[in-house]
Design a protein around this motif. Structure first.
Motif, short mmCIF file in Angstrom:
data_model
loop_
_atom_site.label_atom_id
_atom_site.label_comp_id
_atom_site.label_asym_id
_atom_site.label_seq_id
_atom_site.Cartn_x
_atom_site.Cartn_y
_atom_site.Cartn_z
N MET A 1 0.81 -1.22 0.00
CA MET A 1 0.00 0.00 0.00
C MET A 1 0.85 1.27 0.00
N GLN A 2 2.02 1.22 0.61
CA GLN A 2 2.84 2.41 0.72
C GLN A 2 3.35 2.90 -0.63
N LEU B 1 -10.14 1.94 0.56
CA LEU B 1 -8.83 1.49 1.02
C LEU B 1 -7.87 2.69 1.10
N THR B 2 -7.67 3.19 2.30
CA THR B 2 -6.70 4.25 2.55
C THR B 2 -5.46 3.63 3.18
N ARG B 3 -4.40 4.40 3.28
CA ARG B 3 -3.19 3.87 3.91
C ARG B 3 -3.45 3.51 5.37
N ARG B 4 -4.28 4.28 6.02
CA ARG B 4 -4.60 3.99 7.42
C ARG B 4 -5.40 2.69 7.54
N SER B 5 -6.44 2.55 6.72
CA SER B 5 -7.27 1.33 6.81
C SER B 5 -6.47 0.11 6.38
N ASN C 1 1.94 -3.85 6.77
CA ASN C 1 1.52 -3.13 5.58
C ASN C 1 0.83 -4.10 4.62
N LEU C 2 -0.32 -3.69 4.10
CA LEU C 2 -1.11 -4.56 3.24
C LEU C 2 -0.40 -4.82 1.91
N GLN C 3 -0.28 -6.10 1.55
CA GLN C 3 0.34 -6.51 0.28
C GLN C 3 -0.76 -6.91 -0.71
N PHE C 4 -0.61 -6.47 -1.96
CA PHE C 4 -1.59 -6.81 -2.99
C PHE C 4 -1.12 -8.04 -3.76
N SER C 5 -1.97 -9.05 -3.82
CA SER C 5 -1.60 -10.29 -4.52
C SER C 5 -2.65 -10.73 -5.53
N ALA C 6 -3.82 -10.08 -5.55
CA ALA C 6 -4.89 -10.47 -6.46
C ALA C 6 -4.92 -9.54 -7.67
N PRO C 7 -5.28 -10.08 -8.85
CA PRO C 7 -5.40 -9.21 -10.02
C PRO C 7 -6.64 -8.32 -9.93
#
Length: 441
Positions: free
Chosen positions: A296-297, A306-310, A324-330
């Motif tokens: 997310m950063q 989806l904000t950086r805080r949420s 920190n949230l990682q994106f793995s889905a298309p």
């Protein structure tokens, strides 16, 4: 009788506004939660013929138009321009519009001044295009802050029953005035030249060489392309400005737009959602869109869902080591809302004047009395006399520092026991202090 409903979660909640309208009219509900007038605009563009042929349009977005300033910190003029664009496109198609101005509780991010500016922009457009207006916020405010609190589920949503009867009253009014509304549409079509719209929607099916699927739930059904690799943006988008993205991913996902020497990274939630593109890039030749598999950063802008805080809170909840949230889905892409940036000429030479139909709003008093009586009868808070007296004494001490907060605390005590002599005595003390603060004798 055909109607279209445009809005956010206040138009989606069950047993509320949409349900009341549906008791009287055949309603196409195009609303989507946590979205602004730009999503409403997107649905007007995607459903042009339905909007043009509807006998009535009901729209509400002031609540989320205020909220987007909190999430994105953008200039208020940006939001006002979006509001203007929405109403212009709506009037181009249909003059029979009811604009709801719903209540929003002020907070440090959404101040009374911001709320007032946004609401006035909606009303200004309603006045320009001769739309009908229902100012529910003023009706609630006229009953005082305590009474308004009773009628709100939270900071953005009036109680279901009130909204249900509001919708029912609007629908009944439309049925009773069906002929007048039809005549209004006829005059509108004769007087207003339907200039070319600067807006368009680029659908999933317009993208070539992509894996396409169909996603559905109880309310929506869309063609979606999965951005498993970089995809060329179709040529018809070149030179047009990207206003927003409609997506439906299987999990939290993030879109990467490579546009010439610029790169934009935009996160999405795991729901069917519309997100404004804050940067509003002009699509260039060779523009590519794909999924971003980072954290997310690294995003260039946030989304309401989806904000950086949420994202950080979700990472903590899921016990992700990096926090920190990682994106793995298309990304599941439904389409782009685009504009060529032109206005297309003025539709009117002078304002038509809005029509106030606030008489259709139910009186808040029966709802307030019902809730108040329920609280008293059920005694929702059950405490001992010792605890009750402690609350009352705390209110008395608090009154020396913040008389308004003390009044609220004492109100809780008196709801528990309205006959408490101790509570009534402190109420008199607080009343005197409030009078001295306001200069009332």
């Amino acid at each position: 009788m055909q109607a279209v409903l445009l809005g956010g979660s206040n138009s989606v909640l069950s047993h509320a506004l949409s349900c009341g309208l549906e008791q009287q009219l055949e309603v196409a509900n195009l609303a989507l939660g946590a979205t602004t007038c730009v999503q409403n605009l997107c649905e007007v563009v995607r459903n042009e013929e339905r909007v043009r042929n509807a006998e009535l349009i009901v729209t509400e977005s002031n609540v989320n138009d205020v909220g987007c300033l909190k999430y994105f910190g953008r200039d208020i003029r940006f939001v006002e321009n979006s509001i203007d664009l929405f109403y212009r496109e709506l009037f181009r198609l249909n003059p029979n519009v009811v604009v709801l101005i719903l209540p929003v509780k002020a907070n440090p991010f959404e101040t009374r001044d911001i709320i007032k500016c946004i609401n006035e922009r909606h009303l200004r457009n309603a006045d320009l295009y001769g739309f009908m207006t229902l100012e529910i916020d003023k009706i609630f405010e006229s009953n005082g802050p305590d009474e308004a609190d009773l009628l709100m589920l939270d900071a953005r949503h009036p109680i279901h029953s009130y909204m249900y009867h509001l919708g029912s009253n609007i629908g009944r009014y439309a049925r009773e005035n069906r002929r007048a509304l039809a005549d209004h549409r006829t005059v509108h079509s004769e007087q207003v030249r339907l200039s070319r719209s600067p807006l368009s929607f680029l659908r999933a099916e317009d993208f070539e060489h992509c894996k396409r699927t169909r996603k559905s739930n109880s309310r929506f059904s869309e063609d979606v392309i999965l951005l498993e690799g970089d995809v060329s943006v179709p040529s018809e988008a070149i030179g047009r400005t990207l206003l927003g993205v409609l997506s439906w991913s299987d999990n939290f996902s993030c879109m990467r737009l490579s546009n010439g020497d610029e790169i934009f990274i935009k996160p999405f939630g795991d729901l069917y959602s519309f997100n404004e593109f804050v940067a509003q890039p002009v699509i260039k030749l060779g523009c590519l869109v794909g999924s971003f598999y980072g954290d997310m950063q690294d995003t260039t802008e946030e989304s309401i869902h989806l904000t950086r805080r949420s994202a950080g809170e979700l990472a903590d909840e899921w016990e992700i080591g990096s926090g920190n949230l990682q994106f793995s889905a298309p990304v599941g892409l439904v389409g782009f809302l685009l504009t060529d940036g032109s206005v297309g000429g003025e539709l009117l030479n002078r304002p038509l004047g809005r029509k106030d139909v606030s008489s259709l709003a139910p009186s808040p008093e029966p709802y307030r009395r019902t809730i108040d009586n329920y609280v008293k009868r059920k005694r929702l808070i059950s405490v001992s006399n010792a605890v009750l007296n402690r609350i009352i004494d705390s209110a008395k001490v608090l009154a020396e520092h913040d008389v308004e907060e003390a009044r609220k605390l004492l109100k809780v005590a008196l709801q528990i026991d309205p006959n408490s002599s101790r509570g009534r005595a402190v109420a008199k003390i607080i009343k005197v202090k409030m009078a001295s603060h306001t200069g009332v004798r």
